[in-house]
Motif scaffolding. Structure first.
Motif, PDB file in Angstrom:
ATOM      1  N   THR A  37      -1.029  21.772  16.987  1.00 39.57           N
ATOM      2  CA  THR A  37      -0.253  22.374  15.896  1.00 39.57           C
ATOM      3  C   THR A  37       1.241  22.194  16.150  1.00 39.57           C
ATOM      4  OG1 THR A  37      -1.978  24.018  15.499  1.00 39.57           O
ATOM      5  CG2 THR A  37       0.207  24.526  14.666  1.00 39.57           C
ATOM      6  N   ILE A  38       1.674  22.419  17.387  1.00 41.43           N
ATOM      7  CA  ILE A  38       3.088  22.263  17.744  1.00 41.43           C
ATOM      8  C   ILE A  38       3.518  20.808  17.603  1.00 41.43           C
ATOM      9  CG2 ILE A  38       4.767  22.452  19.623  1.00 41.43           C
ATOM     10  CD1 ILE A  38       3.113  24.886  20.612  1.00 41.43           C
ATOM     11  N   VAL A  39       2.694  19.887  18.099  1.00 42.31           N
ATOM     12  CA  VAL A  39       3.020  18.462  17.995  1.00 42.31           C
ATOM     13  C   VAL A  39       3.140  18.042  16.532  1.00 42.31           C
ATOM     14  CG1 VAL A  39       2.143  16.129  18.436  1.00 42.31           C
ATOM     15  CG2 VAL A  39       2.069  17.843  20.242  1.00 42.31           C
ATOM     16  N   VAL A  40       2.205  18.483  15.705  1.00 40.86           N
ATOM     17  CA  VAL A  40       2.256  18.170  14.270  1.00 40.86           C
ATOM     18  C   VAL A  40       3.539  18.731  13.671  1.00 40.86           C
ATOM     19  CG1 VAL A  40       1.207  18.699  12.032  1.00 40.86           C
ATOM     20  CG2 VAL A  40      -0.232  17.938  13.923  1.00 40.86           C
ATOM     21  N   GLY A  41       3.915  19.948  14.039  1.00 41.22           N
ATOM     22  CA  GLY A  41       5.135  20.549  13.529  1.00 41.22           C
ATOM     23  C   GLY A  41       6.383  19.798  13.932  1.00 41.22           C
ATOM     24  N   ILE A  42       6.440  19.347  15.183  1.00 41.72           N
ATOM     25  CA  ILE A  42       7.591  18.572  15.655  1.00 41.72           C
ATOM     26  C   ILE A  42       7.696  17.261  14.880  1.00 41.72           C
ATOM     27  CG2 ILE A  42       8.512  17.284  17.630  1.00 41.72           C
ATOM     28  CD1 ILE A  42       7.335  19.558  19.411  1.00 41.72           C
ATOM     29  N   ILE A  43       6.577  16.576  14.723  1.00 38.85           N
ATOM     30  CA  ILE A  43       6.579  15.317  13.963  1.00 38.85           C
ATOM     31  C   ILE A  43       6.965  15.584  12.509  1.00 38.85           C
ATOM     32  CG2 ILE A  43       5.112  13.439  13.116  1.00 38.85           C
ATOM     33  CD1 ILE A  43       3.575  13.716  15.823  1.00 38.85           C
ATOM     34  N   ALA A  44       6.470  16.689  11.950  1.00 38.22           N
ATOM     35  CA  ALA A  44       6.804  17.043  10.566  1.00 38.22           C
ATOM     36  C   ALA A  44       8.300  17.288  10.399  1.00 38.22           C
ATOM     37  CB  ALA A  44       6.015  18.273  10.137  1.00 38.22           C
ATOM     38  N   ALA A  45       8.937  17.878  11.402  1.00 39.82           N
ATOM     39  CA  ALA A  45      10.381  18.108  11.336  1.00 39.82           C
ATOM     40  C   ALA A  45      11.125  16.775  11.229  1.00 39.82           C
ATOM     41  CB  ALA A  45      10.851  18.884  12.560  1.00 39.82           C
ATOM     42  N   PHE A  46      10.729  15.805  12.047  1.00 42.49           N
ATOM     43  CA  PHE A  46      11.364  14.489  11.993  1.00 42.49           C
ATOM     44  C   PHE A  46      11.102  13.794  10.658  1.00 42.49           C
ATOM     45  CE2 PHE A  46      11.158  14.880  16.705  1.00 42.49           C
ATOM     46  CZ  PHE A  46      12.523  14.757  16.946  1.00 42.49           C
ATOM     47  N   ILE A  47       9.863  13.865  10.184  1.00 40.62           N
ATOM     48  CA  ILE A  47       9.515  13.229   8.911  1.00 40.62           C
ATOM     49  C   ILE A  47      10.273  13.896   7.761  1.00 40.62           C
ATOM     50  CG2 ILE A  47       7.657  12.871   7.230  1.00 40.62           C
ATOM     51  CD1 ILE A  47       5.780  12.468   9.656  1.00 40.62           C
ATOM     52  N   ASN A  49      13.162  15.488   7.900  1.00 40.75           N
ATOM     53  CA  ASN A  49      14.562  15.065   7.994  1.00 40.75           C
ATOM     54  C   ASN A  49      14.743  13.654   7.467  1.00 40.75           C
ATOM     55  OD1 ASN A  49      15.313  17.503   9.093  1.00 40.75           O
ATOM     56  ND2 ASN A  49      15.347  16.760  11.195  1.00 40.75           N
ATOM     57  N   TRP A  50      13.832  12.766   7.829  1.00 38.83           N
ATOM     58  CA  TRP A  50      13.909  11.379   7.373  1.00 38.83           C
ATOM     59  C   TRP A  50      13.797  11.304   5.849  1.00 38.83           C
ATOM     60  CZ3 TRP A  50       9.987   8.358   5.103  1.00 38.83           C
ATOM     61  CH2 TRP A  50      10.323   7.028   4.900  1.00 38.83           C
ATOM     62  N   LEU A  51      12.824  12.017   5.271  1.00 41.83           N
ATOM     63  CA  LEU A  51      12.651  12.005   3.821  1.00 41.83           C
ATOM     64  C   LEU A  51      13.887  12.563   3.106  1.00 41.83           C
ATOM     65  CD1 LEU A  51       8.932  13.116   3.410  1.00 41.83           C
ATOM     66  CD2 LEU A  51       9.922  10.903   2.804  1.00 41.83           C
ATOM     67  N   ALA A  52      14.462  13.624   3.648  1.00 42.53           N
ATOM     68  CA  ALA A  52      15.679  14.179   3.047  1.00 42.53           C
ATOM     69  C   ALA A  52      16.804  13.144   3.069  1.00 42.53           C
ATOM     70  CB  ALA A  52      16.097  15.450   3.771  1.00 42.53           C
ATOM     71  N   GLY A  53      16.885  12.383   4.160  1.00 38.59           N
ATOM     72  CA  GLY A  53      17.880  11.311   4.235  1.00 38.59           C
ATOM     73  C   GLY A  53      17.616  10.211   3.229  1.00 38.59           C
ATOM     74  N   VAL A  54      16.354   9.847   3.060  1.00 33.42           N
ATOM     75  CA  VAL A  54      15.986   8.819   2.083  1.00 33.42           C
ATOM     76  C   VAL A  54      16.417   9.239   0.678  1.00 33.42           C
ATOM     77  CG1 VAL A  54      14.009   7.720   0.932  1.00 33.42           C
ATOM     78  CG2 VAL A  54      14.076   7.848   3.421  1.00 33.42           C
ATOM     79  N   PHE A  55      16.257  10.522   0.357  1.00 37.92           N
ATOM     80  CA  PHE A  55      16.615  11.025  -0.957  1.00 37.92           C
ATOM     81  C   PHE A  55      18.089  11.439  -1.053  1.00 37.92           C
ATOM     82  CE2 PHE A  55      12.011  11.423  -1.133  1.00 37.92           C
ATOM     83  CZ  PHE A  55      11.755  10.951  -2.409  1.00 37.92           C
ATOM     84  N   GLY A  56      18.843  11.243   0.025  1.00 37.41           N
ATOM     85  CA  GLY A  56      20.269  11.530   0.018  1.00 37.41           C
ATOM     86  C   GLY A  56      20.621  13.004   0.030  1.00 37.41           C
ATOM     87  N   ILE A  57      19.722  13.832   0.543  1.00 32.33           N
ATOM     88  CA  ILE A  57      19.975  15.279   0.544  1.00 32.33           C
ATOM     89  C   ILE A  57      19.797  15.891   1.931  1.00 32.33           C
ATOM     90  CG2 ILE A  57      19.472  15.698  -1.893  1.00 32.33           C
ATOM     91  CD1 ILE A  57      16.623  16.417  -1.083  1.00 32.33           C
ATOM     92  N   ARG A  58      20.002  15.085   2.955  1.00 28.23           N
ATOM     93  CA  ARG A  58      19.792  15.606   4.309  1.00 28.23           C
ATOM     94  C   ARG A  58      20.828  16.663   4.677  1.00 28.23           C
ATOM     95  NH1 ARG A  58      18.730  12.550  10.008  1.00 28.23           N
ATOM     96  NH2 ARG A  58      18.656  14.440  11.203  1.00 28.23           N
ATOM     97  N   ASP A  59      22.083  16.419   4.368  1.00 23.58           N
ATOM     98  CA  ASP A  59      23.149  17.364   4.697  1.00 23.58           C
ATOM     99  C   ASP A  59      23.789  17.864   3.419  1.00 23.58           C
ATOM    100  OD1 ASP A  59      22.942  17.101   7.552  1.00 23.58           O
ATOM    101  OD2 ASP A  59      23.828  15.115   7.327  1.00 23.58           O
ATOM    102  N   GLN A  71       9.925  19.158   5.187  1.00 23.29           N
ATOM    103  CA  GLN A  71       9.344  19.431   6.501  1.00 23.29           C
ATOM    104  C   GLN A  71       8.030  20.197   6.380  1.00 23.29           C
ATOM    105  OE1 GLN A  71      12.666  21.484   8.271  1.00 23.29           O
ATOM    106  NE2 GLN A  71      13.311  19.657   9.408  1.00 23.29           N
ATOM    107  N   VAL A  72       8.002  21.211   5.540  1.00 23.65           N
ATOM    108  CA  VAL A  72       6.779  22.001   5.373  1.00 23.65           C
ATOM    109  C   VAL A  72       5.674  21.154   4.750  1.00 23.65           C
ATOM    110  CG1 VAL A  72       5.763  23.965   4.149  1.00 23.65           C
ATOM    111  CG2 VAL A  72       7.955  24.227   5.315  1.00 23.65           C
ATOM    112  N   ALA A  73       6.024  20.340   3.751  1.00 25.06           N
ATOM    113  CA  ALA A  73       5.027  19.465   3.133  1.00 25.06           C
ATOM    114  C   ALA A  73       4.453  18.493   4.166  1.00 25.06           C
ATOM    115  CB  ALA A  73       5.635  18.702   1.957  1.00 25.06           C
ATOM    116  N   ALA A  74       5.317  17.934   5.005  1.00 25.91           N
ATOM    117  CA  ALA A  74       4.847  17.030   6.058  1.00 25.91           C
ATOM    118  C   ALA A  74       3.960  17.777   7.050  1.00 25.91           C
ATOM    119  CB  ALA A  74       6.034  16.390   6.777  1.00 25.91           C
TER     120      ALA A  74
END
Length: 98
Positions: A37-47, A49-59, A71-74
């Motif tokens: 569960t923790i590993v999935v959550g860590i990977i989801a955080a990275f995914i 963040n990446w998706l937010a960057g792809v959509f131009g809304i990371r920051d 992150q939650v969806a991932a």
């Protein structure tokens, strides 16, 4: 040195939170261990963040709500995938051998 350790600790905590949220929102019962569960959550955080960057809304100013939604969806998708794959990988067992 302390910054690196703090980064690892916060990554694990965020992974735990995202993994637990993913487990709560995923349909059915997930028979996976907490470490997965923790590993999935860590990977989801990275995914997420990446998706937010792809959509131009990371920051964004304030709280990055869309980044957290990604992150939650991932995490939900990751928990569902892990719950489906884990018994196959462990030969049908959902608990570790004693």
């Amino acid at each position: 040195m302390l910054g690196g350790i703090w980064g690892i600790i916060t990554t694990i905590i965020v992974g735990l939170i995202l993994g637990v949220i993913g487990r709560m929102l995923a349909p059915g019962k997930q028979k996976i261990p907490m470490w997965l569960t923790i590993v999935v959550g860590i990977i989801a955080a990275f995914i997420g963040n990446w998706l937010a960057g792809v959509f131009g809304i990371r920051d964004t100013p304030g709280i990055d709500w869309w980044r957290h939604v990604f992150q939650v969806a991932a995490a939900v998708v990751g928990v569902i995938a892990a719950a489906a794959a884990y018994p196959k990988i462990t030969g049908g067992r959902t608990t570790p051998k004693s």
